[in-house]
Design an enzyme around this catalytic site. Structure first.
Site, mmCIF file in Angstrom:
data_model
loop_
_atom_site.group_PDB
_atom_site.id
_atom_site.type_symbol
_atom_site.label_atom_id
_atom_site.label_comp_id
_atom_site.label_asym_id
_atom_site.label_seq_id
_atom_site.Cartn_x
_atom_site.Cartn_y
_atom_site.Cartn_z
ATOM 1 N N GLN A 1 0.841 -1.204 0.000
ATOM 2 C CA GLN A 1 0.000 0.000 0.000
ATOM 3 C C GLN A 1 0.872 1.250 0.000
ATOM 4 O OE1 GLN A 1 -2.332 1.250 3.535
ATOM 5 N NE2 GLN A 1 -4.105 1.073 2.191
ATOM 6 N N GLY A 2 0.809 2.032 -1.068
ATOM 7 C CA GLY A 2 1.570 3.269 -1.195
ATOM 8 C C GLY A 2 0.671 4.482 -1.041
ATOM 9 N N SER B 1 0.585 6.606 2.382
ATOM 10 C CA SER B 1 1.158 7.622 3.274
ATOM 11 C C SER B 1 2.426 8.230 2.689
ATOM 12 C CB SER B 1 1.474 6.997 4.636
ATOM 13 O OG SER B 1 0.297 6.566 5.278
ATOM 14 N N SER C 1 3.182 -0.815 3.531
ATOM 15 C CA SER C 1 3.056 -2.178 4.049
ATOM 16 C C SER C 1 3.520 -3.205 3.018
ATOM 17 C CB SER C 1 1.597 -2.461 4.425
ATOM 18 O OG SER C 1 1.083 -1.455 5.257
ATOM 19 N N GLU D 1 -10.669 -1.161 4.247
ATOM 20 C CA GLU D 1 -9.616 -1.265 5.260
ATOM 21 C C GLU D 1 -10.195 -1.095 6.660
ATOM 22 O OE1 GLU D 1 -6.561 1.718 5.023
ATOM 23 O OE2 GLU D 1 -5.092 0.394 5.956
#
Length: 377
Positions: free
Chosen positions: A121-122, A124, A156, A239
């Site tokens: 997951q990109g 933040s 993550s 999520e």
């Protein structure tokens, strides 16, 4: 929602229990928390076993009740959780299923279910935090590709991922909640540098990711250009709404073990401790009922969880921290032993009020979208 089980659902439970009883003893030893290449092999192997047994798509296509039965039975049996498959199975896959084109669904969904491809997951960024709309990573259109430059943090599973669900700014002149697009970026593309980040609990499941003119096909954009904020809300709904629900069952099991430990070492005579355990038992019982309501409501409204997910995320994050603070009280000096499972879980629980949107963000969502209060300044 009907809270009793039909004969068909009980048959599903029985079949799952029987399969778990045969499959779990065949599992190899679980790798250490820091061995992410090893955990990739372990987690994708378990996903492949679920696929071959017909349980791989339970997070997407099963009925709400079957999904809850799956979570209950796998947790009770001590089966592996989704692990490195977390982003693909619980974020990216459901988002692509809801917002992707037929070609995108055909390309990406089956490899996720078969445990062949891992996603990270990109979202933040160093200067954005939970305020995702302040992201600065830019994507400039060049013919049929986007040229992406910027950086992400707390990514993550980046170290072992094949794909990244990536948020980029495609119109820098638009208001910050517009001009954003959602891309599927191949992690082997030239220009990507991954630097693992070690957490307080010793794991390196997060990473910094630096993007230097990375070329991503425009065909990998999910949703319309500059409509990525709306697509992101779909991802975050999954999520916050459903991705943590399996952990509630694990917390209820830990709570039972905590009570048994307190009885064994004499701490059960402490009325303050008994009240805390009783209150936590009621809290996790209520969270499970809320889970049932959220999953049922998501099905009724088209499959995407609603703002009830923020209520769940807010309460669950704090209840989990209270649970492991209580575990530390029961353990006494042993709570400092990093080889104790509850010690690592306590350290890990500190991140839950930040991950997937801070508690402050969740309170704003609940205030504005559930209670109808005016927006803050």
């Amino acid at each position: 929602m009907e809270l009793t089980y039909t004969q068909e659902e009980e048959a599903f439970r029985t079949g799952l229990r029987e399969w778990l009883a045969v499959a779990l003893p065949k599992l190899p030893p679980k790798p250490s928390p820091d061995d992410w290449p090893g955990r990739r092999v372990y987690d994708t192997g378990w996903q492949r076993a679920l696929h071959d047994a017909g349980y791989a798509d339970v997070h997407w296509d099963a009925s709400p009740t079957q999904r809850l039965i799956f979570l209950e039975e796998t947790e009770k049996a001590g089966a592996p959780y989704v692990g490195a498959n977390f982003v693909g199975l619980l974020h990216a896959g459901p988002t692509i299923a809801a917002e992707g084109t037929p070609e995108q669904r055909e390309r990406w969904l089956a490899p996720i279910l078969r445990g062949e491809e891992i996603w990270c997951q990109g979202f933040s960024e160093p200067d954005a935090g939970s305020d995702l709309a302040s992201l600065r990573t830019r994507a400039v259109r060049d013919g049929d590709t986007y040229v992406v430059t910027g950086s992400k943090t707390w990514t993550s599973h980046a170290e072992v991922a094949d794909w990244c669900e990536l948020l980029v700014r495609t119109d820098p002149d638009a208001p910050k909640h517009r001009g954003i697009s959602w891309l599927a970026m191949p992690m082997d593309a030239p220009g990507i540098t991954v630097r693992p980040l070690r957490t307080l609990a010793g794991s390196a499941e997060f990473a910094e990711v630096f993007l230097d003119e990375v070329r991503v096909p425009a065909a990998n954009r999910v949703g319309e250009e500059n409509d990525g904020w709306r697509v992101t809300m779909v991802t975050l709904s999954f999520e916050r709404g459903t991705a943590f629900v399996g952990e509630v069952v694990a917390c209820r099991r830990t709570l039972g073990e905590l009570a048994r430990t307190a009885r064994a070492d004499g701490r059960w005579d402490d009325p303050v401790l008994r009240r805390r355990l009783g209150r936590l038992n009621a809290e996790f019982g209520a969270l499970w009922r809320l889970t049932q309501w959220n999953v049922s409501e998501a099905t009724r409204t088209g499959g995407v969880p609603g703002v009830g997910g923020s209520v769940f995320k807010l309460r669950y994050s704090h209840a989990r921290q209270e649970l492991y603070d209580t575990a530390a009280e029961v353990l006494g000096p042993d709570a400092l032993d990093l080889d104790r499972e509850w010690t690592l879980d306590r350290l890990s629980s500190l991140s839950y009020t930040i991950a997937a949107g801070t508690s402050q963000i969740q309170r704003n969502i609940v205030a504005e979208r559930v209670l109808g209060l005016p927006k803050g300044p």
